[in-house]
Design a protein around this motif. Structure first.
Motif, PDB file in Angstrom:
ATOM      1  N   ALA A 142       0.952  -1.088   0.076  1.00 38.10           N
ATOM      2  CA  ALA A 142      -0.159   0.016  -0.127  1.00 38.10           C
ATOM      3  C   ALA A 142       0.910   1.265  -0.046  1.00 38.10           C
ATOM      4  O   ALA A 142       0.412   2.361  -0.548  1.00 38.10           O
ATOM      5  N   GLU A 143       1.883   1.376   0.779  1.00 36.07           N
ATOM      6  CA  GLU A 143       2.824   2.373   0.877  1.00 36.07           C
ATOM      7  C   GLU A 143       3.673   2.587  -0.511  1.00 36.07           C
ATOM      8  O   GLU A 143       3.397   3.639  -1.089  1.00 36.07           O
ATOM      9  N   ASN A 144       4.049   1.420  -1.247  1.00 33.57           N
ATOM     10  CA  ASN A 144       4.625   1.757  -2.621  1.00 33.57           C
ATOM     11  C   ASN A 144       3.651   2.118  -3.713  1.00 33.57           C
ATOM     12  O   ASN A 144       3.884   3.052  -4.632  1.00 33.57           O
ATOM     13  N   ILE A 145       2.384   1.525  -3.477  1.00 28.67           N
ATOM     14  CA  ILE A 145       1.313   2.159  -4.504  1.00 28.67           C
ATOM     15  C   ILE A 145       1.008   3.517  -4.223  1.00 28.67           C
ATOM     16  O   ILE A 145       0.933   4.549  -5.172  1.00 28.67           O
ATOM     17  N   ALA A 146       0.848   4.096  -2.974  1.00 25.96           N
ATOM     18  CA  ALA A 146       0.776   5.543  -2.548  1.00 25.96           C
ATOM     19  C   ALA A 146       1.828   6.265  -3.436  1.00 25.96           C
ATOM     20  O   ALA A 146       1.514   7.548  -3.788  1.00 25.96           O
ATOM     21  N   LYS A 147       3.065   5.952  -2.983  1.00 27.89           N
ATOM     22  CA  LYS A 147       4.098   6.719  -3.579  1.00 27.89           C
ATOM     23  C   LYS A 147       4.143   6.743  -5.119  1.00 27.89           C
ATOM     24  O   LYS A 147       4.611   7.800  -5.720  1.00 27.89           O
ATOM     25  N   TRP A 148       3.793   5.659  -5.820  1.00 19.43           N
ATOM     26  CA  TRP A 148       3.955   5.753  -7.237  1.00 19.43           C
ATOM     27  C   TRP A 148       2.684   6.984  -7.840  1.00 19.43           C
ATOM     28  O   TRP A 148       2.947   7.408  -8.942  1.00 19.43           O
ATOM     29  N   GLY A 149       1.549   7.004  -6.912  1.00 21.59           N
ATOM     30  CA  GLY A 149       0.777   8.141  -7.373  1.00 21.59           C
ATOM     31  C   GLY A 149      -0.404   7.965  -8.136  1.00 21.59           C
ATOM     32  O   GLY A 149      -1.137   8.893  -8.539  1.00 21.59           O
ATOM     33  N   ASN A 150      -0.785   6.802  -8.749  1.00 20.96           N
ATOM     34  CA  ASN A 150      -2.005   6.671  -9.516  1.00 20.96           C
ATOM     35  C   ASN A 150      -3.048   6.538  -8.863  1.00 20.96           C
ATOM     36  O   ASN A 150      -3.173   5.232  -7.895  1.00 20.96           O
ATOM     37  N   PRO A 151      -3.999   7.203  -8.901  1.00 13.57           N
ATOM     38  CA  PRO A 151      -5.283   7.173  -7.974  1.00 13.57           C
ATOM     39  C   PRO A 151      -6.212   6.006  -8.359  1.00 13.57           C
ATOM     40  O   PRO A 151      -7.230   5.545  -7.994  1.00 13.57           O
ATOM     41  N   ASN A 152      -5.979   5.303  -9.716  1.00 13.61           N
ATOM     42  CA  ASN A 152      -6.985   4.476 -10.218  1.00 13.61           C
ATOM     43  C   ASN A 152      -6.516   2.982  -9.573  1.00 13.61           C
ATOM     44  O   ASN A 152      -6.445   1.918 -10.398  1.00 13.61           O
ATOM     45  N   CYS A 153      -6.305   2.936  -8.309  1.00 10.50           N
ATOM     46  CA  CYS A 153      -5.721   1.741  -7.676  1.00 10.50           C
ATOM     47  C   CYS A 153      -6.584   1.519  -6.316  1.00 10.50           C
ATOM     48  O   CYS A 153      -6.807   2.290  -5.664  1.00 10.50           O
ATOM     49  N   ILE A 154      -6.815   0.019  -5.915  1.00 10.59           N
ATOM     50  CA  ILE A 154      -7.132  -0.396  -4.921  1.00 10.59           C
ATOM     51  C   ILE A 154      -6.383  -1.400  -4.227  1.00 10.59           C
ATOM     52  O   ILE A 154      -5.997  -2.487  -5.073  1.00 10.59           O
ATOM     53  N   VAL A 155      -6.025  -1.377  -2.933  1.00  5.69           N
ATOM     54  CA  VAL A 155      -4.999  -2.355  -2.338  1.00  5.69           C
ATOM     55  C   VAL A 155      -5.958  -3.308  -1.542  1.00  5.69           C
ATOM     56  O   VAL A 155      -6.666  -2.866  -0.544  1.00  5.69           O
ATOM     57  N   THR A 156      -5.793  -4.596  -1.460  1.00  7.76           N
ATOM     58  CA  THR A 156      -6.652  -5.475  -0.693  1.00  7.76           C
ATOM     59  C   THR A 156      -5.662  -6.474  -0.170  1.00  7.76           C
ATOM     60  O   THR A 156      -4.537  -6.683  -0.309  1.00  7.76           O
ATOM     61  N   GLY A 157      -6.028  -7.106   0.944  1.00  3.23           N
ATOM     62  CA  GLY A 157      -5.340  -8.342   1.534  1.00  3.23           C
ATOM     63  C   GLY A 157      -5.956  -9.424   1.851  1.00  3.23           C
ATOM     64  O   GLY A 157      -6.410  -9.725   3.143  1.00  3.23           O
ATOM     65  N   ASN A 158      -6.254 -10.081   0.859  1.00  3.86           N
ATOM     66  CA  ASN A 158      -7.012 -11.389   0.853  1.00  3.86           C
ATOM     67  C   ASN A 158      -6.516 -12.723   0.230  1.00  3.86           C
ATOM     68  O   ASN A 158      -5.775 -12.645  -0.395  1.00  3.86           O
TER      69      ASN A 158
END
Length: 467
Positions: A142-158
């Motif tokens: 989730a941290e690395n996705i946030a830093k990359w900056g693309n808003p069209n993303c969802i992070v899940t943990g399943n």
């Protein structure tokens, strides 16, 4: 590096006369490679350096040496991602077969190399769902996705089985399945002690089970991109053959250049692509693309059972907050208590369904939090490519102050800096926020993201330093 005897015997049987060259390559230095973030305007490193391009990746570069990434503020700004070059071959599969907006699942996504790559590659308007079942690793994702900056993303943990219940939700599933890690021996020499034939068989079975679990969530006609970082055929070609025979998939070819020196299938005739370190400049990697049969099957539709909590009105969005994003009207608000997130359309379409069935760590952009009469902007907003450049006053820091900021230490901002919430930048790249009080600045960098080490190398090299 001492290779296990069984590994030598098995790999020599695969490679024949090439084995000696392969073994010598495992003793050589590990290549260092990065992908730059074009959405943030990161310039190409290694200007004028021969052979610096990763030729199968438009944004990939080899570096002449391993740099001090922890002490490069641009690394923390999401200006680039340190990624093994062979795995960047994913780009060729996406460019060949994905031409319109899709819903894409990166199933085993941590720490985020393929997810950040996918978020740059997928056509505009696509949605990327990045999943990691191991909780500690999902937070890093989730941290690395946030830093990359693309808003069209969802992070899940399943678990994949839970996601598999979402019938026909995804157009593309990328499954970099857990494997025996033979391709990482050079990078992690200690891993040779954990290798065994029994573990190879265990990993091969796990890979098949993961694909079975997720298969129902892939649309008919959808793409499965299967990859490992290992050499053996049990985890690679034999699993591809199993998916074809048992699940009715079709293996698809990817155009490659001869100069890339990619090895084709070592068993069966299905299209498959393998990287060996004595032939390509990178670590061991295997990838295959499969298309699910396009059969007529009724799609299972889910209805949300969640109802709005009565008597709890969401906080009012301050007028200034509405102007933080470059294209604010295309986003919709989502409150969780006093925390405000903004969802672009691709997220908004599927968020209610995912919220009911999966554990969501992040979605869209976290804008900030209401505390009393104050609205505190969030780190995700600072790093998002959707942030309007003039939304906040800015303070540009030199390297020393940028590192102090990233360590969450106290700062004195340049004279003349406006009071209030200020966007901190380094070489024009946003790092985060402070609240400037005039005589001091409250550092708002996330505690869990801070640079923890007290050590600073005598010679710090960054990607924009002369090489």
């Amino acid at each position: 590096m001492a290779l296990p005897i069984d590994f030598i015997t098995r790999t020599r049987a695969l490679l024949g006369n090439e084995f000696d060259s392969f073994e010598a390559a495992l003793q050589a230095d590990v290549p260092v490679s990065i992908r730059i973030n074009e959405k943030k305007g990161t310039p190409a490193p290694c200007a004028g350096q021969p052979d610096s391009r990763v030729t199968w990746c438009g944004t990939g570069y080899y570096l002449p040496e391993r740099l001090s990434f922890t002490f490069d503020p641009l690394f923390h700004a999401g200006a680039y991602y340190v990624q093994e070059a062979s795995s960047m071959f994913l780009e060729q599969a996406i460019r060949r077969y994905v031409e319109k907006p899709v819903r894409c699942l990166d199933l085993c996504a941590a720490p985020g190399g393929k997810s950040t790559h996918l978020s740059s590659l997928l056509p505009e308007g696509s949605l990327l769902i990045s999943n990691e079942v191991i909780r500690s690793r999902s937070n890093i994702l989730a941290e690395n996705i946030a830093k990359w900056g693309n808003p069209n993303c969802i992070v899940t943990g399943n678990d994949p089985e839970e996601i598999g219940r979402l019938t026909h939700l995804f157009d593309v599933v990328v499954a970099d399945v857990p494997c025996s890690g033979e391709g990482m021996f050079r990078k992690d020499t200690d891993s040779t002690g954990e290798w065994s034939i029994a573990n190879v068989e265990l990993c091969a079975g796990r890979g098949r089970r993961i694909i079975h679990d997720i298969w129902n969530a892939l649309k008919p006609g959808g793409l499965l991109i299967y990859s490992t970082c290992t050499y053996n055929t049990e985890e690679d070609e034999e699993n591809i053959h199993y998916i074809i025979e048992e699940l009715g998939a079709e293996a698809l070819p990817i155009p490659v250049e001869d100069e890339w020196q990619i090895t084709g299938p070592l068993k069966y005739d299905h299209p498959a692509y393998r990287f060996f370190p004595h032939k390509t400049k990178g670590e061991g990697f295997f990838l295959a693309v499969l298309r699910k049969a396009n059969t007529e099957t009724e799609e299972l539709r889910f209805k949300s059972k969640n109802k709005k909590e009565k008597g709890k009105a969401a906080p009012t969005i301050p007028e200034t907050v509405k102007s933080y994003l470059s294209d604010a009207p295309s986003f919709s608000p989502e409150w969780t208590g006093n925390i405000l997130r903004m969802h672009p359309e691709p997220v908004r379409e599927v968020y209610p369904l995912l919220r009911e069935h999966l554990r969501i760590l992040s979605a869209g952009i976290c804008i900030g939090e209401v505390k009393g009469k104050d609205f505190i902007p969030a780190e995700e907003l600072a790093l998002s490519t959707a942030l309007r450049p003039d939304a906040f006053p800015v303070a540009d820091l030199d390297w020393d102050d940028a590192i102090r900021y990233l360590k969450k230490e106290a700062l004195l901002l340049p004279a003349g800096t406006e009071k209030g919430y200020v966007l901190i930048r380094y070489k024009g790249f946003p790092l985060g926020f402070v609240k400037h009080l005039g005589n001091r600045a409250n550092n708002l960098y996330p505690q869990e993201w801070r640079i923890r080490t007290g050590y600073v190398p005598e010679r710090v090299r960054t990607i924009l330093s002369p090489l």
